[in-house]
Scaffold this motif. Structure first.
Motif, PDB file in Angstrom:
ATOM      1  N   VAL A   1       0.800  -1.199   0.171  1.00 48.00           N
ATOM      2  CA  VAL A   1       0.043   0.059   0.139  1.00 48.00           C
ATOM      3  C   VAL A   1       0.740   1.154   0.018  1.00 48.00           C
ATOM      4  N   SER A   2       0.585   2.142  -0.773  1.00 47.53           N
ATOM      5  CA  SER A   2       1.315   3.488  -0.914  1.00 47.53           C
ATOM      6  C   SER A   2       0.343   4.407  -0.652  1.00 47.53           C
ATOM      7  N   ILE A   3       0.543   5.421   0.489  1.00 45.40           N
ATOM      8  CA  ILE A   3      -0.526   5.888   1.021  1.00 45.40           C
ATOM      9  C   ILE A   3      -0.068   7.706   0.808  1.00 45.40           C
ATOM     10  N   ALA A   4      -1.194   8.351   0.200  1.00 47.54           N
ATOM     11  CA  ALA A   4      -0.817   9.862  -0.038  1.00 47.54           C
ATOM     12  C   ALA A   4      -2.179  10.394   0.736  1.00 47.54           C
ATOM     13  N   ALA A   5      -1.701  11.314   1.849  1.00 46.07           N
ATOM     14  CA  ALA A   5      -2.785  12.037   2.451  1.00 46.07           C
ATOM     15  C   ALA A   5      -2.996  13.383   2.245  1.00 46.07           C
ATOM     16  N   LEU A   6      -3.942  13.878   1.915  1.00 46.63           N
ATOM     17  CA  LEU A   6      -4.328  15.184   1.445  1.00 46.63           C
ATOM     18  C   LEU A   6      -4.427  16.412   2.293  1.00 46.63           C
ATOM     19  N   ARG A   7      -3.711  17.379   2.253  1.00 43.19           N
ATOM     20  CA  ARG A   7      -3.707  18.583   3.498  1.00 43.19           C
ATOM     21  C   ARG A   7      -4.976  19.267   3.083  1.00 43.19           C
ATOM     22  N   GLU A   8      -5.448  19.477   1.869  1.00 46.06           N
ATOM     23  CA  GLU A   8      -6.398  20.223   1.365  1.00 46.06           C
ATOM     24  C   GLU A   8      -7.160  19.242   0.354  1.00 46.06           C
ATOM     25  N   VAL A   9      -8.655  19.268   0.126  1.00 48.85           N
ATOM     26  CA  VAL A   9      -9.302  18.668  -0.498  1.00 48.85           C
ATOM     27  C   VAL A   9      -9.804  19.528  -1.769  1.00 48.85           C
ATOM     28  N   SER A  10      -9.168  19.340  -2.813  1.00 45.50           N
ATOM     29  CA  SER A  10      -9.532  20.019  -4.235  1.00 45.50           C
ATOM     30  C   SER A  10      -9.071  19.373  -5.387  1.00 45.50           C
ATOM     31  N   GLY A  11      -9.728  19.641  -6.422  1.00 44.01           N
ATOM     32  CA  GLY A  11      -9.512  19.067  -7.748  1.00 44.01           C
ATOM     33  C   GLY A  11      -7.961  18.777  -8.024  1.00 44.01           C
ATOM     34  N   ALA A  12      -7.342  19.938  -7.938  1.00 41.37           N
ATOM     35  CA  ALA A  12      -6.034  19.913  -8.110  1.00 41.37           C
ATOM     36  C   ALA A  12      -5.074  19.013  -7.163  1.00 41.37           C
ATOM     37  N   ALA A  13      -5.458  18.987  -6.043  1.00 43.64           N
ATOM     38  CA  ALA A  13      -4.426  18.071  -5.101  1.00 43.64           C
ATOM     39  C   ALA A  13      -4.998  16.659  -5.384  1.00 43.64           C
ATOM     40  N   ILE A  14      -6.225  16.300  -5.865  1.00 44.19           N
ATOM     41  CA  ILE A  14      -6.521  14.811  -6.006  1.00 44.19           C
ATOM     42  C   ILE A  14      -5.806  14.395  -7.365  1.00 44.19           C
ATOM     43  N   ALA A  15      -5.838  15.294  -8.397  1.00 48.56           N
ATOM     44  CA  ALA A  15      -5.203  15.032  -9.510  1.00 48.56           C
ATOM     45  C   ALA A  15      -3.525  14.792  -9.364  1.00 48.56           C
ATOM     46  N   ASP A  16      -3.100  15.624  -8.483  1.00 48.06           N
ATOM     47  CA  ASP A  16      -1.397  15.593  -8.320  1.00 48.06           C
ATOM     48  C   ASP A  16      -1.293  14.242  -7.552  1.00 48.06           C
ATOM     49  N   ALA A  17      -2.180  13.826  -6.737  1.00 54.05           N
ATOM     50  CA  ALA A  17      -1.892  12.520  -5.873  1.00 54.05           C
ATOM     51  C   ALA A  17      -2.215  11.404  -6.836  1.00 54.05           C
ATOM     52  N   VAL A  18      -3.046  11.303  -7.675  1.00 52.06           N
ATOM     53  CA  VAL A  18      -3.376  10.390  -8.711  1.00 52.06           C
ATOM     54  C   VAL A  18      -2.078  10.321  -9.475  1.00 52.06           C
ATOM     55  N   SER A  19      -1.737  11.228 -10.126  1.00 50.54           N
ATOM     56  CA  SER A  19      -0.364  11.076 -11.081  1.00 50.54           C
ATOM     57  C   SER A  19       0.722  10.717 -10.111  1.00 50.54           C
ATOM     58  N   HIS A  20       1.089  11.130  -8.913  1.00 56.42           N
ATOM     59  CA  HIS A  20       1.932  10.286  -8.053  1.00 56.42           C
ATOM     60  C   HIS A  20       1.772   9.015  -8.051  1.00 56.42           C
ATOM     61  N   PHE A  21       0.485   8.371  -8.005  1.00 53.36           N
ATOM     62  CA  PHE A  21       0.387   7.001  -7.736  1.00 53.36           C
ATOM     63  C   PHE A  21       0.579   6.226  -9.275  1.00 53.36           C
ATOM     64  N   LEU A  22       0.158   6.834 -10.254  1.00 52.53           N
ATOM     65  CA  LEU A  22       0.465   6.532 -11.658  1.00 52.53           C
ATOM     66  C   LEU A  22       1.839   6.211 -12.183  1.00 52.53           C
ATOM     67  N   ASP A  23       2.881   7.191 -11.402  1.00 53.86           N
ATOM     68  CA  ASP A  23       4.161   7.142 -11.711  1.00 53.86           C
ATOM     69  C   ASP A  23       4.679   6.086 -10.972  1.00 53.86           C
ATOM     70  N   GLN A  24       3.969   5.582  -9.758  1.00 54.89           N
ATOM     71  CA  GLN A  24       4.712   4.359  -9.069  1.00 54.89           C
ATOM     72  C   GLN A  24       4.042   3.262  -9.733  1.00 54.89           C
ATOM     73  N   ALA A  25       3.284   3.075 -10.864  1.00 54.25           N
ATOM     74  CA  ALA A  25       2.776   2.003 -11.641  1.00 54.25           C
ATOM     75  C   ALA A  25       2.004   1.076 -10.677  1.00 54.25           C
ATOM     76  N   VAL A  26       0.975   1.771  -9.885  1.00 49.78           N
ATOM     77  CA  VAL A  26       0.164   1.155  -8.933  1.00 49.78           C
ATOM     78  C   VAL A  26      -0.861   0.308  -9.730  1.00 49.78           C
ATOM     79  N   ASP A  27      -1.435  -0.800  -9.278  1.00 47.61           N
ATOM     80  CA  ASP A  27      -2.332  -1.402  -9.994  1.00 47.61           C
ATOM     81  C   ASP A  27      -3.888  -0.900  -9.734  1.00 47.61           C
ATOM     82  N   GLY A  28      -4.063  -0.207  -8.804  1.00 46.26           N
ATOM     83  CA  GLY A  28      -5.684   0.368  -8.272  1.00 46.26           C
ATOM     84  C   GLY A  28      -5.398   1.512  -7.557  1.00 46.26           C
ATOM     85  N   ILE A  29      -6.299   2.262  -7.323  1.00 44.66           N
ATOM     86  CA  ILE A  29      -6.291   3.192  -6.323  1.00 44.66           C
ATOM     87  C   ILE A  29      -7.629   3.627  -5.415  1.00 44.66           C
ATOM     88  N   ALA A  30      -7.512   3.326  -4.225  1.00 46.53           N
ATOM     89  CA  ALA A  30      -8.555   3.682  -3.249  1.00 46.53           C
ATOM     90  C   ALA A  30      -8.726   4.896  -2.940  1.00 46.53           C
TER      91      ALA A  30
END
Length: 339
Positions: A100-129
């Motif tokens: 499990v790779s965890i990213a905790a948001l300090r603020e909830v916004s579309g930009a913050a969510i997009a940035d975290a998703v991009s980070h996960f995809l760079d790690q080649a995760v198989d899925g995102i919860a």
């Protein structure tokens, strides 16, 4: 960690040599295949321990084209519900053999969510919860072209995103129906903050139960999940005495209300009955012990991973799963006083 006699890190074939079995047998043991005798399994495990063998996850990923890693995007982890949902998902993932790779948001916004998703995809995760319990979360996910399965935890999802949630409305109805069955007719609600999916669902469940019984839904106050906000609201409610029962959006706010009522001389449950939500570990030790609604976070985590792994490993389509909550009656509720 031990090295082989050739000065390199031990490989699967080295384990097989030490255990006196084939490398296919070692592979079966590592992957928990059932068709291995207990004696052979123990020999292989002993050889693994002796050599300090570790599975080469990078090589495995090249073969399977999967990283066996799941990204978990979370927010509001200071709150009991989100924190325990995260623990449930993490444990279920580990039990299924996923990192499990965890990213905790300090603020909830579309930009913050997009940035975290991009980070996960760079790690080649198989899925995102995604454990972000805000109304705009699904909109933010829909705006992204995410090439791996996505699970919105705390939501039913939509046509693009799978969902896993505890039925918050059903839990609220359980709480209010319990109070109605005891004879209460003026039942107020202290909700969580606007914008939270759970707060909105619990408030709607409160309304549904009242309307089904022909009762008014005009006693509503909004808190922020904290005991402090419950205490401030409790002081106001103690001065008005407009309800004989309260359904409170979480146990922490209920704790603050109990303190405010005790200071004002309002007896619980003789003057006002109180039901909370979450059944956090301390709730049974409040004064009085709190009637509340229990969420099964471990089951939520298992359901989440079950849906996600069906998408990852079997190519299943988007789907949702719902966990049913449970009422835990304690001594903070009782029939209203006569007169």
């Amino acid at each position: 960690m031990a090295k082989s006699s050739k000065g390199r890190m031990p490989r699967l074939e080295d384990v097989a040599d030490v255990a006196g079995v084939s490398h296919q047998t070692v592979s079966r043991v590592i992957n928990n295949h059932p068709n291995v005798s207990k004696a052979t399994r123990e020999k292989v495990k002993a050889a693994i321990a002796e050599l300090g063998y570790r599975r080469n996850t990078a090589a495995r990923s090249l073969v399977t084209r999967r990283s066996h890693t799941i990204g978990v995007l979370a927010s509001e982890l200071s709150q009991y519900g989100p924190a325990n949902t995260l623990l449930g998902v993490e444990q279920a993932a580990r039990n299924a053999g996923y990192f499990v790779s965890i990213a905790a948001l300090r603020e909830v916004s579309g930009a913050a969510i997009a940035d975290a998703v991009s980070h996960f995809l760079d790690q080649a995760v198989d899925g995102i919860a995604v454990l972000v319990p805000h109304a705009e979360t699904l909109q933010a996910l829909d705006a992204l072209n995410i090439p791996v399965p996505v699970m919105a935890v705390g939501s039913l999802g939509n046509s693009q995103v799978s969902g896993a949630m505890v039925d918050q409305r059903a839990g609220a109805r359980l709480a209010v129906e319990h109070l109605i069955a005891q004879g209460h007719r003026r039942i107020g609600h202290v909700s969580g903050p606007a914008g939270w999916t759970d707060a909105a669902e619990r408030a709607e469940g409160w309304r549904e139960a009242l309307h089904a019984a022909g009762l008014a839904d005009d006693l509503l106050a909004e808190g922020d999940w904290s005991a402090g906000s419950g205490y401030a609201i409790g002081r106001r409610l103690a001065a008005r005495r407009s309800a004989t029962a309260l359904f409170v959006g979480n146990d922490q706010m209920a704790l603050g209300i109990l303190r405010a009522f005790a200071e004002a001389g309002v007896s619980v449950p003789d003057d006002v009955s109180i039901v909370g939500f979450d059944d956090q570990p301390e709730s049974g030790y409040f004064s009085p012990p709190l009637t509340t609604v229990r969420q099964d976070f471990e089951e939520l985590g298992r359901r989440c991973l079950d849906v996600m792994l069906k998408e990852i490993e079997a190519g299943a389509g988007v789907s949702s799963t719902v966990v049913t909550p449970e009422l835990v009656p304690r001594s903070s509720t009782a029939p209203p006083a006569a007169g």
